[in-house]
Design a protein around this motif. Structure first.
Motif, PDB file in Angstrom:
ATOM      1  N   ASN A  78      11.171   1.858 -12.453  1.00 13.83           N
ATOM      2  CA  ASN A  78      12.061   1.123 -11.540  1.00 13.83           C
ATOM      3  C   ASN A  78      12.059   1.691 -10.130  1.00 13.83           C
ATOM      4  N   ASP A  79      11.530   2.916  -9.962  1.00 14.06           N
ATOM      5  CA  ASP A  79      11.471   3.528  -8.637  1.00 14.06           C
ATOM      6  C   ASP A  79      10.188   3.194  -7.875  1.00 14.06           C
ATOM      7  N   VAL A  80       9.251   2.524  -8.531  1.00 15.35           N
ATOM      8  CA  VAL A  80       7.998   2.158  -7.854  1.00 15.35           C
ATOM      9  C   VAL A  80       8.325   1.141  -6.765  1.00 15.35           C
ATOM     10  N   PRO A  81       7.928   1.428  -5.528  1.00 15.90           N
ATOM     11  CA  PRO A  81       8.253   0.504  -4.431  1.00 15.90           C
ATOM     12  C   PRO A  81       7.515  -0.820  -4.539  1.00 15.90           C
ATOM     13  N   VAL A  82       8.130  -1.833  -3.943  1.00 14.89           N
ATOM     14  CA  VAL A  82       7.555  -3.175  -3.867  1.00 14.89           C
ATOM     15  C   VAL A  82       7.246  -3.456  -2.409  1.00 14.89           C
ATOM     16  N   GLY A  83       6.025  -3.886  -2.158  1.00 15.16           N
ATOM     17  CA  GLY A  83       5.604  -4.245  -0.812  1.00 15.16           C
ATOM     18  C   GLY A  83       5.257  -5.717  -0.725  1.00 15.16           C
ATOM     19  N   LEU A  84       5.500  -6.290   0.423  1.00 11.61           N
ATOM     20  CA  LEU A  84       5.149  -7.683   0.704  1.00 11.61           C
ATOM     21  C   LEU A  84       4.007  -7.667   1.710  1.00 11.61           C
ATOM     22  N   ILE A  85       3.017  -8.507   1.487  1.00 12.31           N
ATOM     23  CA  ILE A  85       1.887  -8.561   2.421  1.00 12.31           C
ATOM     24  C   ILE A  85       1.540 -10.019   2.678  1.00 12.31           C
ATOM     25  N   THR A 102      11.372 -11.764  -4.561  1.00  9.35           N
ATOM     26  CA  THR A 102      11.176 -10.312  -4.587  1.00  9.35           C
ATOM     27  C   THR A 102      11.669  -9.615  -3.320  1.00  9.35           C
ATOM     28  N   LEU A 103      12.137 -10.365  -2.345  1.00  7.41           N
ATOM     29  CA  LEU A 103      12.543  -9.791  -1.061  1.00  7.41           C
ATOM     30  C   LEU A 103      13.609  -8.710  -1.218  1.00  7.41           C
ATOM     31  N   GLU A 104      14.574  -8.916  -2.101  1.00 11.71           N
ATOM     32  CA  GLU A 104      15.638  -7.917  -2.276  1.00 11.71           C
ATOM     33  C   GLU A 104      15.113  -6.601  -2.834  1.00 11.71           C
ATOM     34  N   GLU A 105      14.007  -6.629  -3.563  1.00  4.70           N
ATOM     35  CA  GLU A 105      13.407  -5.417  -4.146  1.00  4.70           C
ATOM     36  C   GLU A 105      12.491  -4.692  -3.167  1.00  4.70           C
ATOM     37  N   ALA A 106      12.005  -5.409  -2.178  1.00  6.82           N
ATOM     38  CA  ALA A 106      10.958  -4.885  -1.298  1.00  6.82           C
ATOM     39  C   ALA A 106      11.485  -3.850  -0.319  1.00  6.82           C
ATOM     40  N   THR A 107      10.658  -2.831  -0.086  1.00  9.43           N
ATOM     41  CA  THR A 107      10.975  -1.796   0.904  1.00  9.43           C
ATOM     42  C   THR A 107       9.840  -1.603   1.910  1.00  9.43           C
ATOM     43  N   VAL A 108       8.731  -2.308   1.706  1.00  8.50           N
ATOM     44  CA  VAL A 108       7.551  -2.194   2.557  1.00  8.50           C
ATOM     45  C   VAL A 108       7.077  -3.602   2.883  1.00  8.50           C
ATOM     46  N   ALA A 109       6.639  -3.807   4.115  1.00 10.94           N
ATOM     47  CA  ALA A 109       6.042  -5.086   4.491  1.00 10.94           C
ATOM     48  C   ALA A 109       4.850  -4.827   5.405  1.00 10.94           C
ATOM     49  N   SER A 110       3.775  -5.536   5.139  1.00 12.68           N
ATOM     50  CA  SER A 110       2.589  -5.495   5.985  1.00 12.68           C
ATOM     51  C   SER A 110       2.328  -6.926   6.437  1.00 12.68           C
ATOM     52  N   VAL A 111       2.502  -7.172   7.733  1.00  8.98           N
ATOM     53  CA  VAL A 111       2.454  -8.527   8.265  1.00  8.98           C
ATOM     54  C   VAL A 111       1.354  -8.617   9.318  1.00  8.98           C
ATOM     55  N   THR A 112       0.388  -9.496   9.062  1.00  9.04           N
ATOM     56  CA  THR A 112      -0.630  -9.781  10.069  1.00  9.04           C
ATOM     57  C   THR A 112      -0.130 -10.962  10.889  1.00  9.04           C
ATOM     58  N   GLU A 113       0.106 -10.717  12.171  1.00  8.55           N
ATOM     59  CA  GLU A 113       0.561 -11.768  13.075  1.00  8.55           C
ATOM     60  C   GLU A 113      -0.655 -12.376  13.752  1.00  8.55           C
TER      61      GLU A 113
END
Length: 191
Positions: free
Chosen positions: A4-11, A134-145
């Motif tokens: 449960n401590d494994v981070p979730v990232g959005l890309i 999954t947004l509430e779980e996420a702590t990392v985001a990588s966004v290509t603009e």
């Protein structure tokens, strides 16, 4: 580290629609082709589980699914769905976001136990419904603009004020002629 401590990232990659909204897709696919963003996606997610919705899975060319060097976890409401592809990675199908996250986190811990592996993380690669779930779980985001105007139908996730930019590349021109930059963001979840 517990699963449960494994981070979730959005890309994701985002462009701007004619009304000024940030969008991540149109008609079930990407309305652009930026090879440098695809390379960034591969570099960032390689060696980590990648969650995606069924429509995102379906949008990938057959030869690239499942994603090589990663466990692809497809979330679908259809328990009979078969994730068919010609790629070399592993693919699992789950019928709920909670089950998919639990599976991905367990795989991330297993992957991280291999000598020389990166820290465990689960990457969410779309689509819009899965980002929202999954947004509430996420702590990392990588966004290509992308400096690109397109007619899109899938809005980009909206990150709140608690997200802090930790890196930003300069604008560059892709080999496809589209200017882009990559933002990395982090946030702390409340204890």
């Amino acid at each position: 580290m517990a699963a449960n401590d494994v981070p979730v990232g959005l890309i994701w990659a985002e462009a701007t629609d004619p009304d000024g909204r940030k969008v991540i897709g149109a008609d079930g696919g990407l309305p652009w082709h930026v090879p440098e963003d695809l390379a960034h996606f591969k570099r960032t997610t390689s060696g980590h589980p990648v969650l995606m919705g069924r429509r995102t899975w379906d949008s990938l060319p057959l030869r690239f699914r499942p994603l090589s060097g990663r466990t692809s976890i497809v979330v679908t409401r259809d328990p009979a769905f078969e994730a068919i592809g010609e790629g070399s990675g592993e693919v699992l199908v789950r019928t709920s976001v909670d089950s998919a996250l639990a599976t991905a986190r367990a795989h991330a811990l297993e992957d991280a136990a291999t000598p020389g592996s990166a820290d465990p993380i689960v990457w969410v690669a779309g689509g819009g419904q899965l980002y929202a779930a999954t947004l509430e779980e996420a702590t990392v985001a990588s966004v290509t603009e992308l400096a690109l105007g397109v007619a899109g139908d899938t809005p980009a996730p909206v990150l709140g004020d608690e997200w802090r930019e930790v890196s930003l590349t300069p604008w560059r021109e892709s080999s496809a002629g589209i200017h882009f930059r990559i933002r990395e963001l982090r946030r702390e979840l409340p204890a």
